[in-house]
Write a protein that holds these residues in place. Structure first.
Motif: not given
Length: 417
Positions: A189-194
């Motif tokens: 997706x657009x944003x990383x899983x941190x």
């Protein structure tokens, strides 16, 4: 040994600025380039600590790290003067103010050796945070040097760990054995899983947790991609209560069932998406609040940002919950607008440690007089404003270093210099 929950707030540092460095953090991106107010930000954070002390809650603090981080730039082959603007901004970051990302904490009743374990977060997903752990670890080892604690170094890269912001604990009382819940994300997706599953499992092993009382639950992709870059943007737990948004977990029904099986006494207070949308929950930081047990049988209070009052759907739901005799009995708004503009609410600013306050280095414990002294130093030394172009100023660099030095001297914490 008297175990109680202590909230350690990060004192907002003199380099607080809006560089928009945090991918997936909507507030941080939206306010990139704005002029920050470090002095006002720090005083707002101190006022929040005063507020919680007045509630009768034990309160500690952590000091700002040494910023701008010239040694980090040297490793990258550059200097404060010669660095590209995005690298200079990363060296200036004051993001260690969000103490919820400092470490993951397992209280002594949960661990196999009867110690309170803390693992410093590696924060490897974001470059501006990846160079925090060394300074944070040094501070943790001073504050929690007593043998009652075990302080661990970071989980190695590439396994991302962002600390207590992705960790919850359910228990009958803070001093009793609990069930620890690690919430992780999956990439894409657009944003990383941190927060990575392998990092969470490594921490649980280091902390000697009972596998039967340790859960690993996946955060929903929709929450991450919607701007809930940490679990504490969509869920918070305290004692027997889990306060959560309907969209928080990947498989909501399975997650709730797993939690109930591990801790049957849990009371899950879920906010439906049709009552408070995910965007409204994130904009208001409804769940990035401190859910606290008030002294003397006062029930639970929710220390939440004033933005929650400004969001009609959120405040309407909260007032109805309190009127309906739910477990949250008091709504306690605080002004942390400078932090909120960078994507951090009241819960971001604090790390919860269940311990005997007498075993903590007293220099890190707050009282009214100490907070007054800190406020005086902030008012005298913290910059009033920082614009993006100011990060190239050698004069400002010298000023912020003097400001931090004055604070450490006043707190008799010269070993952190």
């Amino acid at each position: 040994m008297m175990l109680t929950e202590i909230n350690f707030d990060g004192i907002i540092g003199p380099t607080h600025n809006y560089a928009g460095l945090s991918r997936g953090n909507i507030a941080s991106a939206s306010n990139a380039g704005d002029v920050s107010q470090p002095r006002a930000a720090a005083l707002q954070g101190i006022d929040k600590m005063r507020h919680n002390l007045a509630l009768g809650l034990p309160q500690g603090f952590f000091t700002p790290l040494d910023r701008p981080d010239a040694p980090w730039l040297e490793v990258l082959g550059t200097t404060l003067e010669g660095a590209e603007p995005h690298l200079r901004a990363q060296a200036w970051s004051a993001s260690a103010m969000w103490a919820a990302n400092a470490a993951t904490v397992s209280p002594a009743p949960d661990s196999g050796d009867g110690k309170c374990h803390l693992t410093v977060a590696n924060l490897v997903t974001m470059p501006h945070r990846s160079h925090e752990w060394q300074g944070t670890l040094k501070q943790l080892r001073v504050a929690f040097a007593d043998p009652a604690f075990a302080v661990h170094g970071p989980v190695p890269a590439p396994f991302g760990d962002e600390g207590a912001a992705n960790h919850m604990r359910l228990c009958d009382g803070h001093g009793s054995a609990g069930v620890e819940i690690f919430v992780y994300g999956v990439g894409g997706g657009r944003y990383p899983a941190r927060q990575h599953l392998d990092a969470s499992k490594a921490i649980a092993r280091h902390h000697r947790l009972d596998p039967a009382r340790t859960l690993f639950i996946r955060q929903s992709d929709s929450a991450i991609q919607g701007g809930a870059f940490h679990n504490d943007v969509v869920a918070v737990a305290n004692e027997r209560v889990l306060f959560t948004h309907e969209t928080a977990f990947h498989d909501r029904e399975a997650a709730h069932a797993e939690i109930r099986a591990a801790f049957p006494a849990v009371e899950i207070v879920e906010v439906p998406a049709d009552a408070v949308s995910l965007p409204d929950a994130i904009k208001s930081y409804l769940f990035n609040a401190q859910l606290v047990s008030l002294p003397d049988g006062g029930g639970m209070g929710l220390v939440l940002p004033t933005e929650a009052q400004d969001t009609a759907s959120v405040w309407s739901w909260l007032e109805a919950h309190v009127a309906g005799n739910g477990p949250i009995r008091k709504l306690l708004p605080v002004n942390v607008r400078q932090s909120m503009a960078n994507g951090g609410g009241p819960a971001c600013l604090r790390l919860r440690v269940v311990a005997d306050p007498a075993r903590v280095d007293p220099r890190f414990m707050a009282d009214a007089g100490k907070l007054d002294r800190i406020s005086e130093i902030v008012a005298r030394h913290w910059p009033e404003a920082i614009a993006a172009a100011d990060l190239a100023s050698a004069g400002l660099t010298a000023d912020v270093r003097r400001a931090r030095a004055a604070l450490l001297e006043a707190l008799e914490l010269s070993e952190l210099a």
